[in-house]
Motif scaffolding. Structure first.
Motif, short mmCIF file in Angstrom:
data_model
loop_
_atom_site.label_atom_id
_atom_site.label_comp_id
_atom_site.label_asym_id
_atom_site.label_seq_id
_atom_site.Cartn_x
_atom_site.Cartn_y
_atom_site.Cartn_z
N THR A 2 -1.64 9.96 -7.74
CA THR A 2 -2.01 10.55 -5.92
C THR A 2 -3.43 11.41 -6.05
N HIS A 3 -3.82 11.26 -4.73
CA HIS A 3 -5.11 11.99 -4.32
C HIS A 3 -5.55 12.76 -5.09
N PRO A 4 -6.62 13.93 -5.53
CA PRO A 4 -6.92 15.39 -5.35
C PRO A 4 -6.97 15.70 -4.14
N LEU A 5 -7.13 15.29 -3.17
CA LEU A 5 -6.88 16.11 -1.79
C LEU A 5 -5.70 16.79 -1.40
N ARG A 6 -4.98 15.03 -2.03
CA ARG A 6 -3.44 15.14 -1.20
C ARG A 6 -2.81 16.09 -2.31
N LYS A 7 -3.32 16.36 -3.19
CA LYS A 7 -2.75 17.44 -4.33
C LYS A 7 -2.66 18.39 -3.79
N HIS A 8 -3.93 19.06 -3.10
CA HIS A 8 -5.16 20.49 -3.29
C HIS A 8 -3.56 20.51 -2.07
N ILE A 9 -3.65 19.55 -0.15
CA ILE A 9 -3.37 20.01 0.75
C ILE A 9 -1.82 19.94 0.07
N GLU A 10 -1.04 19.71 -0.40
CA GLU A 10 0.48 20.02 -0.58
C GLU A 10 0.91 21.29 -1.85
N ILE A 12 0.47 23.58 0.10
CA ILE A 12 0.30 24.35 1.15
C ILE A 12 1.35 23.80 2.37
N ILE A 13 1.18 22.44 2.34
CA ILE A 13 2.18 21.73 3.78
C ILE A 13 2.28 20.07 2.40
N SER A 14 3.33 20.00 3.38
CA SER A 14 3.96 18.36 3.17
C SER A 14 3.48 17.29 3.52
N LEU A 15 3.33 16.39 2.92
CA LEU A 15 2.53 15.25 3.95
C LEU A 15 3.10 13.84 3.21
N THR A 16 2.96 12.90 4.62
CA THR A 16 3.68 11.74 4.62
C THR A 16 2.79 10.49 3.66
N ASP A 17 2.61 9.56 3.18
CA ASP A 17 2.10 8.71 2.90
C ASP A 17 0.95 8.76 3.99
N GLU A 18 1.06 7.73 5.51
CA GLU A 18 0.73 7.50 6.47
C GLU A 18 -0.27 9.13 7.19
N GLU A 19 0.32 10.44 7.22
CA GLU A 19 -0.21 11.89 7.01
C GLU A 19 -1.43 11.29 5.77
N PHE A 20 -1.33 11.55 5.08
CA PHE A 20 -2.03 11.56 4.44
C PHE A 20 -3.37 10.06 4.58
N PHE A 72 -19.79 30.98 -5.95
CA PHE A 72 -20.01 29.67 -6.84
C PHE A 72 -18.75 29.06 -6.14
N GLY A 73 -19.13 27.80 -6.23
CA GLY A 73 -17.57 26.47 -5.77
C GLY A 73 -17.46 25.12 -6.81
N MET A 74 -16.30 25.44 -7.25
CA MET A 74 -15.62 24.42 -7.86
C MET A 74 -14.39 23.61 -7.91
N GLU A 75 -14.29 22.36 -9.22
CA GLU A 75 -13.04 21.69 -8.17
C GLU A 75 -11.87 22.72 -7.29
N ASN A 76 -11.20 22.14 -6.66
CA ASN A 76 -10.62 22.52 -4.98
C ASN A 76 -11.47 23.31 -4.47
N TRP A 77 -12.30 23.92 -4.51
CA TRP A 77 -12.43 24.36 -3.41
C TRP A 77 -13.57 24.08 -2.23
#
Length: 187
Positions: A2-10, A12-20, A72-77
């Motif tokens: 799974t793409h890390p951005l998709r994991k981050h977004i999900e 909070i919300i769920s996404l289909t493959d097409e939506e992501f 500071f900003g780190m992974e997933n921020w």
């Protein structure tokens, strides 16, 4: 995988493959080396960055040449100069890389287009914005009411890996103390 951005977004919300795929099409990926800027004070900012990996700092330099680290900003921020990003005014802060970093960015126009076309993402950013405001409020309250030692301990508790990634002088600038005071807190 799974793409890390998709994991981050999900978170909070769920996404289909097409939506992501649609969401991701609004982003660009960049790599920056240690000490490279993504934003310099005085620039007009048109990008919001999501950190895939690396560590960055958002800061300003006062009239006496003293650096004050805001974040500071780190992974997933997410990181940018939000006033400049939203209002299209000159940036009051600079953001540079403490480590080599890999980032995704979305332009203001693409973010507006994405939220207009996909209300799930509008909900996502609304929730992230609320979480960010809570973090900012807690940071301000900590600066106003906690001792330097309490602020240091809170930083250790919230971000235990940060001290291995960031030089002590930057930790001191974030806590609003001198390097000498930080050394005493650390002992």
């Amino acid at each position: 995988m799974t793409h890390p951005l998709r994991k981050h977004i999900e978170e909070i919300i769920s996404l289909t493959d097409e939506e992501f795929d649609f969401v991701l099409s609004h982003f660009e990926q960049i790599k920056k080396r240690k000490h490279q800027y993504i934003i310099q004070e005085g620039e007009f900012v048109n990008k919001e960055y999501w950190i895939i990996n690396g560590c960055l700092k958002s800061y300003f330099v006062d009239d006496n040449g003293k650096e004050h680290i805001i974040q500071f900003g780190m992974e997933n921020w997410w990181i940018t100069d939000y006033e400049s990003f939203v209002k299209q005014v000159a940036s009051k802060t600079s953001i540079d890389c403490i480590e080599d970093s890999e980032l995704l960015y979305i332009t203001y126009e693409n973010r507006e287009r994405l939220t207009a076309e996909m209300h799930k993402m509008e909900r996502f950013w609304a929730k992230k914005s609320k979480i960010g405001r809570i973090g900012l409020q807690n940071r301000i309250l900590s600066l106003l009411q906690n001792s330097a030692k309490e602020r240091y301990n809170l930083l250790l508790e919230q971000y235990p890996t940060l001290l291995q990634r960031v030089p002590k002088k930057m930790i001191a600038a974030y806590l609003g103390v001198s390097r000498e005071t930080l050394s005493r807190l650390n002992s």
